[in-house]
Enzyme design. Structure first.
Site, mmCIF file in Angstrom:
data_model
loop_
_atom_site.group_PDB
_atom_site.id
_atom_site.type_symbol
_atom_site.label_atom_id
_atom_site.label_comp_id
_atom_site.label_asym_id
_atom_site.label_seq_id
_atom_site.Cartn_x
_atom_site.Cartn_y
_atom_site.Cartn_z
ATOM 1 N N ASP A 367 6.539 -7.910 -2.960
ATOM 2 C CA ASP A 367 6.920 -8.257 -4.325
ATOM 3 C C ASP A 367 8.259 -9.025 -4.359
ATOM 4 O O ASP A 367 9.157 -8.744 -3.570
ATOM 5 C CB ASP A 367 7.066 -6.927 -5.083
ATOM 6 C CG ASP A 367 7.132 -7.114 -6.580
ATOM 7 O OD1 ASP A 367 7.145 -8.255 -7.029
ATOM 8 O OD2 ASP A 367 7.163 -6.085 -7.272
ATOM 9 N N LYS A 476 -1.909 -8.872 -0.168
ATOM 10 C CA LYS A 476 -1.831 -7.486 -0.653
ATOM 11 C C LYS A 476 -2.014 -7.547 -2.168
ATOM 12 O O LYS A 476 -1.199 -8.145 -2.864
ATOM 13 C CB LYS A 476 -0.480 -6.880 -0.280
ATOM 14 C CG LYS A 476 -0.298 -5.452 -0.778
ATOM 15 C CD LYS A 476 0.978 -4.861 -0.190
ATOM 16 C CE LYS A 476 1.358 -3.536 -0.794
ATOM 17 N NZ LYS A 476 2.657 -3.068 -0.307
ATOM 18 N N ASP A 478 -1.965 -5.764 -5.480
ATOM 19 C CA ASP A 478 -1.380 -4.548 -6.042
ATOM 20 C C ASP A 478 -1.796 -4.374 -7.504
ATOM 21 O O ASP A 478 -2.289 -5.307 -8.160
ATOM 22 C CB ASP A 478 0.152 -4.659 -5.922
ATOM 23 C CG ASP A 478 0.837 -3.317 -5.814
ATOM 24 O OD1 ASP A 478 0.202 -2.293 -6.110
ATOM 25 O OD2 ASP A 478 2.037 -3.302 -5.454
ATOM 26 N N MET A 479 -1.545 -3.195 -8.061
ATOM 27 C CA MET A 479 -1.902 -2.894 -9.465
ATOM 28 C C MET A 479 -1.083 -1.666 -9.849
ATOM 29 O O MET A 479 -1.376 -0.572 -9.397
ATOM 30 C CB MET A 479 -3.408 -2.609 -9.500
ATOM 31 C CG MET A 479 -4.028 -2.508 -10.854
ATOM 32 S SD MET A 479 -3.948 -0.828 -11.459
ATOM 33 C CE MET A 479 -4.958 -0.910 -12.882
ATOM 34 N N ASN A 480 -0.024 -1.896 -10.645
ATOM 35 C CA ASN A 480 1.000 -0.863 -10.754
ATOM 36 C C ASN A 480 1.139 -0.138 -12.091
ATOM 37 O O ASN A 480 2.213 0.375 -12.391
ATOM 38 C CB ASN A 480 2.359 -1.466 -10.379
ATOM 39 C CG ASN A 480 2.500 -1.556 -8.866
ATOM 40 O OD1 ASN A 480 2.379 -0.558 -8.173
ATOM 41 N ND2 ASN A 480 2.718 -2.749 -8.366
ATOM 42 N N CYS A 526 -4.292 -2.201 -3.207
ATOM 43 C CA CYS A 526 -3.151 -1.313 -3.369
ATOM 44 C C CYS A 526 -3.041 -1.057 -4.867
ATOM 45 O O CYS A 526 -3.306 -1.944 -5.665
ATOM 46 C CB CYS A 526 -1.900 -2.019 -2.849
ATOM 47 S SG CYS A 526 -0.367 -1.125 -3.163
ATOM 48 N N ASP A 548 2.080 5.081 -1.621
ATOM 49 C CA ASP A 548 3.464 4.608 -1.586
ATOM 50 C C ASP A 548 4.350 5.591 -0.852
ATOM 51 O O ASP A 548 5.509 5.290 -0.568
ATOM 52 C CB ASP A 548 3.997 4.449 -3.015
ATOM 53 C CG ASP A 548 3.730 3.048 -3.538
ATOM 54 O OD1 ASP A 548 3.301 2.192 -2.745
ATOM 55 O OD2 ASP A 548 3.951 2.818 -4.738
#
Ligand code: DGJ
Length: 728
Positions: A367, A476, A478-480, A526, A548
């Protein structure tokens, strides 16, 4: 023949090598469940399916007081026709009524396995690998047809189920519950096993006896979630890792789901899994269809290990796809815990140079490389390189990393939008939201509305441009955050409850298009770690960051729980710095390395901060992993000791031919004055003799299975031991 129809008794038998699933056409063409379990011959199962009269069990056929759907084991139960247990499907018809029937109409048996339109699913490469039974059930009044689909694999003990509905009538109607599978067991002497947790402590194994009423796990978060995994198992209370009956149900889906077991008044159990009916409905116009996700059912008479072996090989070989499915995965270094948002091209090049010396093969830039993203408050959606950090752009950085001799990977969070972004300023209606209500942020971000095709097209184009501009070998994804204010600006009012499912269909569509467009790229899923570790995502992205939480001791539980269903090749695990950034624990580098080797291996630290001795150890770990990675990533994985039951966790990987194996044991705390312990090793060939590499010892496979390896006494907390076994 894997699928046999006994037309005399009207029974379908679906056989895998060691299991049978059977269902029959019962009274008035109702579909009755007859057996799921050990392989049996094609006998008259009706004789074991009694009919009797019971009080408060209304009779579908008034003249027959033994005919109540409340007592019959149903194959796909509906609401309102005397079955008071949980229905598999419910609908609302134009006149407001909710009662409907699903009676047998016709069936087809074919070889192979049809694709599920728009949804991830297991597949075949040759039609001879599997056979499929499709049964059409009709609601004569409305014209609604449900097609139940069953596939059995010729050489695997797995059965897949799914259902699609087609509106063959003249008026539109609404489905508000569509489970993918429903199975009635004739008893309730079973335990319920689930994989539950939270962010940074995903997939704890929880097991409890069934009791009267409903026991369930679900997600209402818009993603499969860290909190619950779309998997449950029912087990004989005496079943353990190696013996006893286990029934696994795994849903190939990444959105809201529900999995439940209901024990009824007669002590029978109905187990169901599918899209969560909560906040869901789907309007089908005349002629239109709705396809529900796939469930993979696995029965094992050899305990949890037997079940896991079937899921592991099926998900590794016939759920995951693409060029990387069977390829050894690279050892990587990820800059996230090394630098967080604070990096420059120079720093990354230095990390790459150090990494190269240690044998690492891929550098992943996490990121912070785009927009003005110096923290998590901004820029998601602005997928344009930040020239302050990377003055010469991504293509230049990637070229430099490649020149050093490493491959280059990049982080994206494609489903999100920061309120502080150019994208949001231009398109404030692009996020999920409810009109006239404020928008809840999570990690300072909103969720893009992937139920809208134009937004999906935009991300495919935007991400595609970045992936074409520079040489990117790995992504990668991601999805946060989870979904709130689930509503879409473009759907009509009577379709708003379709948003969550349409959104996940949009995610799948984008993944499908991007992975097809960039077939050589290794994609890793992720979601704040393991918040979307599910079979749906693994169909598109063959591996997922397990958590994480990179602390080796926490990882013992996370990784152990994950392996109940998911293969080693799907799980990524990294060595990080100490004190650990999530739990602040100090663990030895050796233990951190050994634990991370239970997955696709890598590092998440700044090698520049290590001593010369530590670097030597890292280089040795990398070399060891590379030497054995084919065995680790594609061998048979066996759990040997559970972190949920004691101080030690142990596991083994065994090559498919049984010729070699690696065994790990991790002791968490050092007890005072400990005694010796033996570790029995599953999966070895009992007839072969194995040499323990690095010693003079040889042992029979039978001895290692039944007596075990002697675990050396340790002198400190958090110690690990690894044995390398080679057949002589
Ligand atoms: C959550 C992921 O799980 C981390 O590994 C890292 O990529 C951060 N997001 C970056 O924001």
């Amino acid at each position: 023949m894997p699928i046999v129809y006994d037309s005399h008794h009207k029974i379908f038998f679906l056989h895998t090598p060691r299991t049978t699933y059977a269902l029959g056409i019962g009274p008035q063409k109702s579909l009755i469940h007859l057996h799921w379990g050990a392989r049996i011959g094609e006998g008259n199962l009706w004789a074991a399916t009694p009919r009797w009269e019971a009080a408060f069990c209304p009779n579908f056929e008034p003249k027959d007081r033994t005919y109540s759907f409340d007592l019959l084991p149903a194959e796909y139960p509906v609401y309102g026709r005397s079955d008071f247990r949980s229905p598999a499907a419910t609908a609302v018809f134009p006149d407001g009524s909710r009662v409907f029937d699903l009676f047998y109409k016709t069936h087809r048996i074919t070889s192979g396995k049809p694709k599920l339109k728009g949804l991830p699913a297991t597949y075949v490469e040759r039609s001879a690998e599997a056979s499929t039974l499709e049964i059409d059930l009709l609601d004569a009044k409305s014209g609604l047809v449900a097609t139940l689909s069953y596939t059995v694999y010729e050489k695997r003990d797995a059965l897949t189920r799914s259902v699609s509905f087609r509106n063959g009538g003249k008026e539109s109607l609404v489905l508000d519950r569509v489970f993918s599978a429903s199975v009635d067991f004739p008893h309730a002497n079973l335990d319920f096993l689930q994989l539950s947790g939270a962010w940074a402590r995903e997939r704890d194994v929880i097991r409890q006896p069934l009791r009267s009423g409903i026991q369930s796990v679900e997600s209402r978060r818009g993603a499969s979630s860290h909190q619950q995994n779309p998997f449950i198992a029912l087990l004989d209370p005496k079943a353990d890792e190696r013996q006893g009956e286990v029934y696994g149900l795994s849903l190939v889906y990444s959105g809201n789901f529900l999995a439940q077991a209901e024990v009824d008044q007669m002590g029978t159990t109905r187990v169901q899994i599918g899209i969560n009916p909560f906040d869901f409905s789907w309007k089908i116009e005349p002629g239109a269809s709705f396809q529900a996700p796939e469930t993979v059912l696995v029965y094992s008479a050899e305990g949890l290990d037997g079940m896991s072996q079937t899921y592991h090989s099926l998900y590794r070989e016939r759920l995951a796809r693409g060029a990387w499915r069977d390829k050894e995965r690279p050892v990587l270094v990820n800059n996230w815990e090394a630098t967080y948002f604070d990096f420059t091209a120079t720093k990354l090049e230095a990390l790459a140079r150090e990494s190269k010396k240690l044998g690492v093969e891929l550098l992943v830039l996490d990121d912070g490389w785009f927009g003005k993203r110096n923290d998590d408050t901004t820029s998601l959606g602005d997928w344009v390189v930040d020239r302050k950090k990377l003055p010469k752009g991504l293509a230049d950085l990637s070229a430099r990393i490649h020149k050093i001799g490493l491959k280059f990977g990049l982080w994206f969070e494609p489903e999100m939008i920061s309120p502080d972004s150019d994208l949001y300023r231009a398109h404030p209606d692009w996020c999920l939201h409810a009109p006239g209500r404020s928008r809840t942020t999570g990690r300072n971000q909103l969720v893009l509305d992937y139920s809208r095709p134009e937004i999906c097209d935009w991300i495919v184009k935007t991400m595609g441009a970045v992936l074409s501009e520079a040489k990117i070998d790995y992504v990668k994804w991601d999805m946060n955050r989870h979904l709130t204010e689930i509503g879409s600006a473009t759907l009509p009012a009577d379709r708003q409850k379709e948003t969550a499912h349409r959104h996940i269909l949009g995610v799948y569509g984008v993944m499908e298009r991007l992975t097809r467009k960039f077939p050589k790229v290794l994609f890793e899923g992720c979601s704040g770690g393991g918040g979307r570790f599910d079979p749906g995502i693994l169909h598109y992205l063959p591996q997922t960051w397990a958590s994480d939480n990179s602390d080796a001791i926490s990882r013992l539980r996370i990784q152990y729980g994950t392996t109940l269903v998911y293969p080693v090749s799907s799980m990524t695990a990294h060595v990080s710095a100490v004190p650990n950034h999530q739990v602040h624990r100090l663990t030895p580098l050796k233990t951190r390395g050994d634990v991370a080797m239970a997955g696709n291996f890598g590092y998440e630290l700044d090698f520049g901060n290590l001593s010369a001795e530590e670097k030597k150890e890292v280089a040795a770990q990398v070399a060891f992993y590379k030497r054995h990675r084919k065995l680790i990533q594609f061998g048979r994985f066996h759990r040997l000791a559970s972190p949920f039951e004691g101080n030690s966790t142990a596991w083994a990987v065994v090559s498919p031919d049984g010729g070699e194996a690696l065994v790990w044991n991790i002791d968490v705390l050092h007890p005072a004055n400990p005694g010796h312990r033996r570790l029995r090793v599953a999966g070895l060939d009992p007839k072969r003799t194995y040499r323990v590499v690095g010693t003079k010892h040889t042992f029979g496979g039978d001895l290692l299975r039944n007596v075990g390896l002697l675990v050396p006494l340790q002198k400190h907390d958090f110690q690990s031991t690894v044995w390398e076994l080679k057949a002589v």
